[in-house]
Design a protein around this motif. Sequence first.
Motif, short mmCIF file in Angstrom:
data_model
loop_
_atom_site.label_atom_id
_atom_site.label_comp_id
_atom_site.label_asym_id
_atom_site.label_seq_id
_atom_site.Cartn_x
_atom_site.Cartn_y
_atom_site.Cartn_z
N ALA A 77 28.89 -16.00 33.76
CA ALA A 77 27.51 -16.19 33.35
C ALA A 77 26.56 -16.02 34.53
O ALA A 77 26.92 -16.28 35.69
N GLY A 78 25.34 -15.58 34.24
CA GLY A 78 24.34 -15.38 35.27
C GLY A 78 23.78 -16.67 35.82
O GLY A 78 24.18 -17.77 35.42
N TYR B 99 35.74 -15.10 13.08
CA TYR B 99 35.15 -16.36 13.54
C TYR B 99 33.83 -16.00 14.22
O TYR B 99 33.80 -15.23 15.18
N VAL B 100 32.74 -16.54 13.70
CA VAL B 100 31.40 -16.24 14.21
C VAL B 100 30.80 -17.54 14.76
O VAL B 100 30.82 -18.58 14.10
N ARG B 101 30.25 -17.46 15.95
CA ARG B 101 29.70 -18.67 16.57
C ARG B 101 28.70 -18.32 17.66
O ARG B 101 28.62 -17.17 18.11
N ILE B 102 27.98 -19.35 18.11
CA ILE B 102 27.15 -19.30 19.31
C ILE B 102 27.91 -20.02 20.40
O ILE B 102 28.50 -21.08 20.16
N GLU B 103 27.91 -19.45 21.61
CA GLU B 103 28.45 -20.16 22.76
C GLU B 103 27.38 -20.24 23.84
O GLU B 103 26.65 -19.26 24.09
N ASN B 104 27.28 -21.40 24.46
CA ASN B 104 26.35 -21.63 25.56
C ASN B 104 27.15 -21.76 26.84
O ASN B 104 27.97 -22.67 26.98
N TRP B 105 26.93 -20.84 27.78
CA TRP B 105 27.67 -20.81 29.03
C TRP B 105 26.79 -21.30 30.17
O TRP B 105 25.66 -20.84 30.34
N ALA B 106 27.31 -22.22 30.96
CA ALA B 106 26.55 -22.78 32.08
C ALA B 106 26.34 -21.73 33.18
O ALA B 106 27.11 -20.76 33.27
#
Length: 210
Positions: free
Chosen positions: A192-193, A138-145
Amino acid sequence: MRLNADFTQRASVHFDQTDWVPSPAVGVERKMLDRIGDEVARATSIVRFAPGSAFSAHTHDGGEEYLVLDGVFQDELGDFPKGTYVRNPPTSSHTPATEPGVTILVKLHQFDPNDRTVVRKSMDGAGIVPLHQDAHEYVRIENWAPGASVSIDAPGGIEVFVLDGSFVEDTEEFATWSWLRLPPGSQLLTTAGVAGARVWIKSGHLLGMI
């Protein structure tokens, strides 16, 4: 050559702590993340093409998967700008080049031999952006707050590559274009930073490597 070739172990590479290594093609350099083999290898690398450079025509017997990190990647199939995700399956061939210059993250010889799925799509989007999924991965982009705590079970292993921002895993900070690989049976636990993190993730694909 064997680099980070034990897939039962955690591995990490930081972009700003590794050197560029010349490739056989003039104007093409790479930073190796993992590798089994010499010029024909199972490999994960960051590759930088100088403006006007090219690689000779070749066939991908084991497939090729890449992300355009900066610039424009070009071949007979078209122009692929920053933010593009591409899968060229086994038996595909091309002559990679670039007029303006380009940097890509590329994975070679890591496809199922029977895979013939071609993917060319943008990585842009909010939240989770699916790029490819099959029985093996499973390949994806994740956006972390900013400051988000993230937990992902990885029974089949996981790779994480930072496109923007940063995160901390096991007290180790991963900034832009840094890479982390965890073996099958792991759990990814990150924070996340302050600017958040936008990451490319591949999971489930390492079971056959141990």
